[in-house]
Design a protein around this motif. Structure first.
Motif, PDB file in Angstrom:
ATOM      1  N   SER A  75       0.836  -1.208   0.000  1.00  0.00           N
ATOM      2  CA  SER A  75       0.000   0.000   0.000  1.00  0.00           C
ATOM      3  C   SER A  75       0.866   1.252   0.000  1.00  0.00           C
ATOM      4  CB  SER A  75      -0.885   0.031   1.253  1.00  0.00           C
ATOM      5  OG  SER A  75      -1.630   1.234   1.286  1.00  0.00           O
ATOM      6  N   ARG A  97       2.421   2.816   3.555  1.00  0.00           N
ATOM      7  CA  ARG A  97       2.704   1.832   4.602  1.00  0.00           C
ATOM      8  C   ARG A  97       4.070   2.102   5.251  1.00  0.00           C
ATOM      9  NH1 ARG A  97       3.921  -0.337   8.411  1.00  0.00           N
ATOM     10  NH2 ARG A  97       3.450  -2.416   9.208  1.00  0.00           N
ATOM     11  N   ALA A 143       3.809   4.621   8.011  1.00  0.00           N
ATOM     12  CA  ALA A 143       2.507   4.622   8.693  1.00  0.00           C
ATOM     13  C   ALA A 143       2.608   4.556  10.221  1.00  0.00           C
ATOM     14  CB  ALA A 143       1.664   3.456   8.190  1.00  0.00           C
ATOM     15  N   VAL A 199      -2.554   0.701   8.420  1.00  0.00           N
ATOM     16  CA  VAL A 199      -2.306   0.735   6.966  1.00  0.00           C
ATOM     17  C   VAL A 199      -2.071  -0.684   6.429  1.00  0.00           C
ATOM     18  CG1 VAL A 199      -0.879   1.686   5.113  1.00  0.00           C
ATOM     19  CG2 VAL A 199      -1.616   3.149   6.994  1.00  0.00           C
ATOM     20  N   PHE A 235      -5.401  -1.649   5.581  1.00  0.00           N
ATOM     21  CA  PHE A 235      -5.783  -1.021   4.302  1.00  0.00           C
ATOM     22  C   PHE A 235      -5.144  -1.791   3.135  1.00  0.00           C
ATOM     23  CE2 PHE A 235      -5.975   3.432   6.525  1.00  0.00           C
ATOM     24  CZ  PHE A 235      -7.158   3.064   7.153  1.00  0.00           C
ATOM     25  N   GLU A 236      -3.909  -2.240   3.353  1.00  0.00           N
ATOM     26  CA  GLU A 236      -3.209  -2.986   2.295  1.00  0.00           C
ATOM     27  C   GLU A 236      -3.972  -4.273   1.956  1.00  0.00           C
ATOM     28  OE1 GLU A 236       1.023  -3.378   2.963  1.00  0.00           O
ATOM     29  OE2 GLU A 236       1.136  -5.211   1.776  1.00  0.00           O
ATOM     30  N   GLU A 288      -1.970   7.781  -2.208  1.00  0.00           N
ATOM     31  CA  GLU A 288      -1.344   8.026  -0.907  1.00  0.00           C
ATOM     32  C   GLU A 288      -2.220   8.934  -0.045  1.00  0.00           C
ATOM     33  OE1 GLU A 288       2.394  10.250  -0.830  1.00  0.00           O
ATOM     34  OE2 GLU A 288       3.199   8.695   0.492  1.00  0.00           O
ATOM     35  N   VAL A 317      -4.986   7.054   1.597  1.00  0.00           N
ATOM     36  CA  VAL A 317      -4.481   6.267   2.736  1.00  0.00           C
ATOM     37  C   VAL A 317      -4.283   7.189   3.941  1.00  0.00           C
ATOM     38  CG1 VAL A 317      -2.513   4.916   3.588  1.00  0.00           C
ATOM     39  CG2 VAL A 317      -3.415   4.497   1.287  1.00  0.00           C
ATOM     40  N   HIS A 318      -3.676   8.350   3.699  1.00  0.00           N
ATOM     41  CA  HIS A 318      -3.419   9.275   4.815  1.00  0.00           C
ATOM     42  C   HIS A 318      -4.715   9.713   5.485  1.00  0.00           C
ATOM     43  CE1 HIS A 318       0.810  10.580   3.222  1.00  0.00           C
ATOM     44  NE2 HIS A 318       0.780   9.344   3.675  1.00  0.00           N
ATOM     45  N   LEU A 355      -6.174   6.868   7.483  1.00  0.00           N
ATOM     46  CA  LEU A 355      -5.354   6.617   8.678  1.00  0.00           C
ATOM     47  C   LEU A 355      -5.646   7.676   9.736  1.00  0.00           C
ATOM     48  CD1 LEU A 355      -3.018   5.227  10.224  1.00  0.00           C
ATOM     49  CD2 LEU A 355      -1.430   6.729   9.009  1.00  0.00           C
TER      50      LEU A 355
END
Ligand code: NAD
Length: 437
Positions: A204, A207, A210, A370, A373-374, A386, A389-390, A393
């Protein structure tokens, strides 16, 4: 569901090592069990629930041979522990370390259980490792060790049962070899079996940093809650690996922290004027250590913990803050990026002295979040940017932080106990709903 015969026998405290007295300060699993006890008492959980939460659901300990480059064979000892999977597949990293023991792995697996629960992701807790010194192995020996480990644990892991990830002295390349070995055995692509993979193999975005990013977000929320301005706040980082080095980078970038000290297994450095992340990370990459960084003075790994700084980030190994040094810690906030850095007694001393501790399984939960999430992206076979993801998170970390803070205020307990109360209640509820207890 994972169905393994427990390796340990409930009622027998430890695996025959004969330690008990010294263990409360030094044995991470005994510390983890004692931390749990406090929460169980407050939550008034019954004995069966407590016993299930006190012990790993299953353990696998094994020896396996690895061919060395000189033609000889060495036998290594490996571990994989499933602590609790009531809320979802066991999840937890793999550590390659000379001091790895079954009890270290058990403790880390327990903390993973509380960690996935505190950030409320549908996973349980597990952990694994190999007793070895990866610095003494060549790249090809490390690859054969990684593949050999997976051949032994292949029956115990899987995207829906137990999902490893990187931890101390393991990295995305090792995850890539392990994924490949598992997929050769399974004869199909199953990227969700392991996380922390390189992006090219289904890893991901986001990661890599993270764990530290999640920790810095909890620090930001702490500052807001305490009404502190952290711009220029002096900070010491013990352990300049994945968690610590990114802790430096993101602490400076996001909060404007001034990192004045850093260390690794070879020693530490101190510069009251501040250390630039780019220069220090490059120095460590080139020389293998932070020591001898130009313009900084040498300090020890003990001294770095006791520096007169606002923030201390332990980001190496467990058991570094004990009753021996807790009185001398001068930091106002401890952001525990490492797992288990603080002993039970030290916890009480720090609390009494008004030091604000962001407990490990909350502070460093960004990594597993994360990783989750992966896995989610692997299952969809569709990948996020990205910034997505941020954002996700941040939502998870901020919610978890405030849930723990609210619990601490409501129950009038310190943060670690509050985090335990949140997590243990969630895991106990899942076990009750399943009819285990
Ligand atoms: P890493 O292997 O990337 O780095 C570890 C660092 O600690 C290295 O710089 C090493 O030199 C240093 N170190 C080792 N022994 C030391 C000692 N005795 N004193 C000072 N420094 C020492 O490992 P990492 O992934 O950054 O893990 C660090 C801590 O963070 C561990 O407690 C780990 O369990 C925890 N953690 C890591 C993740 C993750 O996603 N990587 C997630 C959650 C928690």
């Amino acid at each position: 569901m994972i169905n393994m015969t427990p390796y340990s026998t409930a009622g027998v405290e430890f695996s025959g090592n004969g330690y008990r007295e010294e263990a409360l300060e030094t044995n991470p699993f005994l510390i983890a069990q004692r931390q749990l006890e406090e929460a169980v008492e407050i939550l008034e959980l019954d004995d069966a629930t407590h016993e299930m939460l006190r012990w790993p659901k299953g353990e696998f300990k094994f020896a396996f041979p690895v061919k060395m480059d000189d033609g000889s064979t060495r036998v290594f000892h490996g571990y994989r522990v499933h602590y609790n999977d009531a809320r979802g597949p066991a999840k937890g990293g793999l550590r390659f370390h000379v001091k790895e023991t079954l009890d270290t792995v058990r403790a880390l697996a327990a903390w993973m259980t509380w960690k996935t629960a505190v950030v409320d992701i549908p996973l349980g807790g597990g952990k694994g490792g190999v007793t070895c010194n990866p610095k003494e192995l060549t790249r090809s020996e490390l690859e054969r060790l990684s593949r050999g480990y997976i051949r032994r644990v292949a029956d115990f892991i899987g995207p829906h049962s137990d999902v490893p990830a990187p931890d101390v002295y393991t990295n995305p390349q090792i995850m890539a070899w392990m994924l490949d070995e598992y997929e050769v055995i399974a004869r199909q692509h199953l990227p969700g079996v392991i996380t922390g993979k390189p992006i090219a193999l289904g890893g991901s975005q986001g990661r890599g940093d993270a764990t530290a990013r999640g920790g810095i977000l909890t620090l930001r929320e702490t500052a807001k809650a305490l009404g502190m301005d952290l711009q220029g706040a002096t900070t010491a980082v013990q352990g300049y690996g994945n968690a610590g080095s990114y802790g430096h980078k993101l602490g400076a970038e996001i909060l404007g922290l001034k990192i004045v000290a850093a260390s690794d297994s070879r020693g530490g450095i101190y510069n009251p004027h501040g250390l630039e992340h780019k220069d220090l990370a490059e120095w460590k990459r080139r020389t293998g250590s932070v020591v001898n960084f130009p313009g900084a003075e040498a300090i020890t790994n003990e001294e770095i913990l006791e520096l007169d700084v606002t923030i201390l980030m332990p980001a190496a190994l467990e058991g570094v803050i004990t009753h021996h040094n807790a009185d001398r810690i001068q930091a106002k906030i401890i952001a525990e990026l490492a797992n288990g850095p603080t002993s039970l007694e030290a916890d009480h001393i720090l609390h009494d002295r008004g030091v604000y501790v962001i407990p490990d399984f909350l502070c460093n939960a960004g990594g597993v979040t994360v990783s989750y999430f992966e896995q989610t992206q692997n299952a969809y076979n569709y990948y996020w940017s990205e910034s997505e993801v941020h954002q996700r998170l941040e939502a998870k970390m901020v919610t978890a932080y405030h849930c723990v803070r609210a619990m601490a205020e409501r129950m009038k307990v310190h943060n670690r106990l509050a985090a335990y109360l949140v997590s243990v209640q969630r895991v106990a509820t899942a076990m009750q709903l399943r009819g285990w207890v």
